[in-house]
Motif scaffolding. Structure first.
Motif, short mmCIF file in Angstrom:
data_model
loop_
_atom_site.label_atom_id
_atom_site.label_comp_id
_atom_site.label_asym_id
_atom_site.label_seq_id
_atom_site.Cartn_x
_atom_site.Cartn_y
_atom_site.Cartn_z
N PRO A 387 -10.10 -1.72 6.00
CA PRO A 387 -9.07 -1.62 4.94
C PRO A 387 -9.10 -0.29 4.20
CG PRO A 387 -10.02 -3.81 4.93
CD PRO A 387 -10.81 -3.01 5.94
N LEU A 388 -7.89 0.18 3.89
CA LEU A 388 -7.61 1.41 3.16
C LEU A 388 -7.87 2.67 3.99
CD1 LEU A 388 -8.82 0.58 -0.45
CD2 LEU A 388 -6.55 0.32 0.55
N THR A 389 -7.97 2.50 5.31
CA THR A 389 -7.96 3.65 6.21
C THR A 389 -6.62 3.68 6.93
OG1 THR A 389 -8.86 2.42 8.10
CG2 THR A 389 -10.45 3.43 6.58
N ILE A 465 -3.56 9.60 4.76
CA ILE A 465 -2.68 8.56 5.32
C ILE A 465 -3.13 7.19 4.85
CG2 ILE A 465 -1.88 7.45 7.44
CD1 ILE A 465 -2.15 10.17 8.83
N GLY A 466 -4.45 6.98 4.81
CA GLY A 466 -4.96 5.67 4.39
C GLY A 466 -4.70 5.38 2.92
N PRO A 469 -0.15 5.47 2.40
CA PRO A 469 0.50 5.18 3.69
C PRO A 469 2.01 5.09 3.61
CG PRO A 469 -0.37 3.17 2.75
CD PRO A 469 -0.80 4.27 1.82
N GLN A 470 2.55 4.81 2.42
CA GLN A 470 3.96 4.49 2.33
C GLN A 470 4.86 5.64 2.77
OE1 GLN A 470 5.10 1.38 1.79
NE2 GLN A 470 7.01 2.31 2.47
N THR A 471 4.41 6.87 2.52
CA THR A 471 5.22 8.03 2.93
C THR A 471 5.39 8.06 4.44
OG1 THR A 471 4.43 9.31 1.03
CG2 THR A 471 5.38 10.54 2.88
N LEU A 472 4.31 7.87 5.17
CA LEU A 472 4.39 7.89 6.62
C LEU A 472 5.10 6.64 7.15
CD1 LEU A 472 3.79 9.42 9.18
CD2 LEU A 472 1.53 8.35 9.25
N ILE A 473 4.91 5.51 6.49
CA ILE A 473 5.60 4.28 6.93
C ILE A 473 7.11 4.47 6.80
CG2 ILE A 473 6.03 1.85 6.36
CD1 ILE A 473 3.09 1.68 5.49
#
Length: 491
Positions: A387-389, A465-466, A469-473
């Motif tokens: 989690p969180l990675t 990213i971890g 993450p929302q930007t990449l999602i």
């Protein structure tokens, strides 16, 4: 040539020009190294400019050659292609920053850097191409350069690795060429957008399905999917660590990218009946890879089999055939390129400090090299999906999409493979870092600062990213949504 046209061509022109400049400096190693590094920095700048110009979703489109539409060399760079180009450029920069001989894993000659940029020319072309024949051509450019890099060491092991890579990849090459020729015979077009428009109404549904299935099979062989993955663990460990990291991060992802294009853009309705078979092949790929990783003790082979396993995750997202599944596959691909390249680079540092790639001959690095232990822990945890990675979010998106679409068996296998990945990466951690070495501790070997910077930079990207993450999602969702509009606006 206007600015947009030039920028569209640069992902191929820039590495090609850098390759020629490296050849010109073949007799001067330091000059060649500087040219190569400057070329990598320039490649990063080009891909960042491409990404910045795609914020509104309109793709860069260019046609080269004085031929009519359908015959001209067509490039189209959308957010999916630009993202793959950008992460490829970042990994290339890290690989060139990492010292070539840090782990004594093999010689690096004057042709290494020209061949490396020849490989990146093929990668740039594959991610920029807008028609199937050109995609095939760029795969062949990659194949030729990769073969040169594999055999450049001149030893029996290098020639054996090159032979295995050549033979097993030529099978996929023949399938790819037959599929491209067959689809052209049916549609009279090879552009991605044109095929998407023509294939569903061609009136030859059965024949089209056969050729699309053959096309997918060819791309799956390039991606090292089950049962066509044997070339990868047989060939990759013969490479020096920096080249191994680049191969591991990029080459199979080009095949997976092709599968994403076929399922999400080129043959959307035609590929639908094939998706259940693709999903089960993805499941078998995950299992074969993770079991191979659990079996081996050479850190290079452990990580090589994990490439196969993680390709299975990517293909599973594609097999869902939905925006959520494709977005998860893209997120997974971008995260995995960074993590896997970094793990191989760190594997070279483990070899330098422990004296061997064999985990059974290493040990005690958590005491002698606590900073290296910490550096390894982050990408290893991400590969597992702690989690969180970044790996956690990649697997979360994928499993959530599986369960949302009722693919409970596929989602369950994804979770199981994650647990087995924890086992194999724990083995690396215990043997290399925790276990007391059998032999007396050797003198502490200095690690080059450039290796720390290269691995640390990739680790920071993984951490970012971890944590955010929302930007990449959001980007991944927008990028795969573009695939539904293959004839959309361009520059």
């Amino acid at each position: 040539m206007n600015a947009a046209l030039l920028l569209t061509a640069l992902p191929v022109l820039w590495p090609m020009l850098t390759m020629l400049a490296c050849i010109a400096c073949a007799g001067r190693s330091r000059w060649q190294e500087g040219v190569a590094f400057a070329g990598a920095v320039g490649f990063v700048a080009i891909t960042v400019a491409l990404l910045a110009g795609l914020a509104d979703g309109a793709a860069y489109v260019a046609h080269f050659g004085d031929w009519p539409a359908g015959f001209a060399i067509a490039f189209r760079i959308d957010r999916l292609g630009a993202a793959m180009l950008a992460v490829s450029a970042l990994v290339l920069l890290a690989v060139l920053l990492y010292p070539a001989r840090v782990d004594a894993s093999g010689p690096v000659g004057p042709w290494s850097r020209p061949l490396l940029f020849g490989l990146m020319t093929g990668v740039g072309g594959a991610f920029s191409s807008a028609d199937l024949f050109n995609l095939y051509v760029w795969f062949e450019v990659m194949l030729i350069a990769a073969l040169g890099l594999l055999v450049q060491g001149g030893r029996a092991a290098h020639f054996e690795a090159g032979f295995k890579y050549l033979v097993l990849n030529l099978v996929g090459t023949v399938w790819l060429l037959v599929a491209v020729g067959g689809l052209y015979g049916v549609a009279g077009q090879l552009g991605f957008g044109q095929l998407a428009a023509v294939l569903p109404g061609s009136g030859q549904a059965a024949l089209v399905t056969v050729f699309v299935a053959l096309l997918l099979l060819a791309l799956l062989s390039k991606a090292a999917a089950f049962p066509l993955f044997f070339w990868l663990p047989a060939a990759y460990p013969a490479l020096p660590t920096p080249l191994l990291a680049l191969f591991a991060g990029l080459l199979t992802k080009v095949g997976a990218y092709g599968v994403m294009r076929v399922v999400g853009e080129i043959a959307v309705p035609v590929a639908q009946p094939l998706l259940p078979a693709l999903g089960w092949l993805a499941v078998l790929t995950m299992l074969a890879g993770v079991l191979g990783a659990a079996w081996h003790w050479d850190v290079r082979r452990v990580l090589a089999f994990h490439i196969i396993s993680q390709i299975g995750y990517i293909l599973l997202g594609v097999a869902l055939g939905s925006v959520a599944g494709l977005a998860a596959a893209l997120f997974y691909t971008l995260h995995h390129i960074v993590v896997k390249a970094n793990l191989f680079l760190i594997g070279g540092l483990i070899r330098r400090c422990g004296g061997s790639f064999d985990l059974r001959r290493s040990g005690g690095l958590s005491v002698t090299r606590p900073a290296l232990a910490l550096l390894f822990a982050l990408p290893a945890a991400s590969l597992v999906g702690v989690p969180l990675t970044s790996g956690f979010w990649a697997k979360y998106l994928l499993v959530r999409a599986c369960f949302a679409q009722g693919a409970y068996a596929w989602g369950a296998v994804a979770l199981l493979v994650g647990a087995l990945t924890l086992y194999s990466m724990s083995k690396v951690w215990i043997e290399a870092f925790w276990r007391r070495p059998e032999a007396p501790a050797a003198a502490v070997v200095p690690l080059p600062w450039r290796a720390w910077v290269a691995c640390g930079a990739l680790a920071v990207i993984t951490l970012a990213i971890g944590v955010y993450p929302q930007t990449l999602i959001a980007f991944a969702e927008a990028a795969v949504a573009d695939l539904a509009l293959p004839n959309g606006g361009g520059r």
